[in-house]
Design an enzyme around this catalytic site. Sequence first.
Site, PDB file in Angstrom:
ATOM      1  N   ASN A  39      38.836  -1.176  29.539  1.00  0.00           N
ATOM      2  CA  ASN A  39      38.686  -2.342  28.511  1.00  0.00           C
ATOM      3  C   ASN A  39      37.236  -2.826  28.406  1.00  0.00           C
ATOM      4  O   ASN A  39      36.977  -3.158  29.718  1.00  0.00           O
ATOM      5  CB  ASN A  39      39.917  -3.291  28.244  1.00  0.00           C
ATOM      6  CG  ASN A  39      40.186  -3.805  29.516  1.00  0.00           C
ATOM      7  OD1 ASN A  39      39.874  -3.431  30.651  1.00  0.00           O
ATOM      8  ND2 ASN A  39      40.791  -5.273  29.461  1.00  0.00           N
ATOM      9  N   VAL A  40      36.855  -3.187  27.552  1.00  0.00           N
ATOM     10  CA  VAL A  40      35.392  -3.727  27.226  1.00  0.00           C
ATOM     11  C   VAL A  40      35.484  -4.881  26.226  1.00  0.00           C
ATOM     12  O   VAL A  40      35.452  -4.653  25.050  1.00  0.00           O
ATOM     13  CB  VAL A  40      34.341  -2.812  27.060  1.00  0.00           C
ATOM     14  CG1 VAL A  40      33.124  -3.476  26.867  1.00  0.00           C
ATOM     15  CG2 VAL A  40      34.392  -1.522  27.872  1.00  0.00           C
ATOM     16  N   GLU A  41      35.548  -6.350  26.854  1.00  0.00           N
ATOM     17  CA  GLU A  41      35.557  -7.269  25.893  1.00  0.00           C
ATOM     18  C   GLU A  41      34.349  -7.917  25.473  1.00  0.00           C
ATOM     19  O   GLU A  41      33.312  -7.060  25.786  1.00  0.00           O
ATOM     20  CB  GLU A  41      36.446  -8.564  26.701  1.00  0.00           C
ATOM     21  CG  GLU A  41      37.997  -7.992  27.382  1.00  0.00           C
ATOM     22  CD  GLU A  41      38.729  -8.977  27.982  1.00  0.00           C
ATOM     23  OE1 GLU A  41      38.185 -10.033  28.458  1.00  0.00           O
ATOM     24  OE2 GLU A  41      39.944  -8.849  27.944  1.00  0.00           O
ATOM     25  N   CYS A  82      39.907  -2.100  23.532  1.00  0.00           N
ATOM     26  CA  CYS A  82      40.970  -1.774  24.680  1.00  0.00           C
ATOM     27  C   CYS A  82      40.534  -0.613  25.482  1.00  0.00           C
ATOM     28  O   CYS A  82      39.507   0.255  24.808  1.00  0.00           O
ATOM     29  CB  CYS A  82      42.285  -1.325  23.925  1.00  0.00           C
ATOM     30  SG  CYS A  82      43.540  -2.664  23.260  1.00  0.00           S
ATOM     31  N   GLU A  93      42.106   2.364  25.875  1.00  0.00           N
ATOM     32  CA  GLU A  93      42.328   3.372  24.979  1.00  0.00           C
ATOM     33  C   GLU A  93      41.211   3.891  24.102  1.00  0.00           C
ATOM     34  O   GLU A  93      40.792   5.092  23.778  1.00  0.00           O
ATOM     35  CB  GLU A  93      43.624   3.372  24.456  1.00  0.00           C
ATOM     36  CG  GLU A  93      44.850   3.316  25.260  1.00  0.00           C
ATOM     37  CD  GLU A  93      45.273   1.791  25.670  1.00  0.00           C
ATOM     38  OE1 GLU A  93      44.360   1.100  25.685  1.00  0.00           O
ATOM     39  OE2 GLU A  93      46.398   1.812  26.209  1.00  0.00           O
ATOM     40  N   CYS A 135      49.041  -0.868  23.660  1.00  0.00           N
ATOM     41  CA  CYS A 135      49.277  -1.824  22.129  1.00  0.00           C
ATOM     42  C   CYS A 135      49.541  -0.793  21.197  1.00  0.00           C
ATOM     43  O   CYS A 135      49.130   0.209  21.128  1.00  0.00           O
ATOM     44  CB  CYS A 135      48.211  -2.762  22.185  1.00  0.00           C
ATOM     45  SG  CYS A 135      46.698  -2.040  21.298  1.00  0.00           S
ATOM     46  N   CYS A 187      46.458   1.072  19.739  1.00  0.00           N
ATOM     47  CA  CYS A 187      46.182   2.056  20.544  1.00  0.00           C
ATOM     48  C   CYS A 187      47.057   3.376  20.523  1.00  0.00           C
ATOM     49  O   CYS A 187      46.660   4.306  20.777  1.00  0.00           O
ATOM     50  CB  CYS A 187      46.051   1.849  22.154  1.00  0.00           C
ATOM     51  SG  CYS A 187      44.471   0.557  22.363  1.00  0.00           S
TER      52      CYS A 187
END
Length: 129
Positions: A44-46, A55, A57, A88, A91
């Site tokens: 994940n990359v916020e 996410c 995925e 989620c 995803c």
Amino acid sequence: MEINWDLLHDQAKEIMTKAYAPYSKFPVGVAALVSDGRIVTGCNVENASYGLGLCAECGLVSNLVASGGGRLVAAVCVDAKGNFLSPCGRCRQLLFEHGGNGLLFMTPDGPALMSTLLPWAFGPDDLPK
Ligand code: THU
């Protein structure tokens, strides 16, 4: 096709350590076996604009396509402790596009089919040819 779940689990835990999750502090890693035998991963990359976070995925699907495409056969998603994580809803839809109903996803109770995780999914077959 032989599925090495331990290898997928290891790769998911490894890519989880690369996650960029300074806001949730909830790093996620995912690894998947592709129909041609390769393994693709994602974390994940916020974002400071919280709602724009990606996410794990999302990264996996991007890496799948960028590295030659193919069908997803089996996937493992983990949290920081390496525990299996439920993907989620969004995803599930992303993964369904590239694996269909037969994609296997590891859960604490063993592998589950995408058709169980996302029953009666909308997908490419629902669009006019
Ligand atoms: N997250 C994923 O990367 N994949 C999932 O399937 C569940 C949630 C991420 C999004 C966010 O960066 C963090 O976990 C906390 O929600």
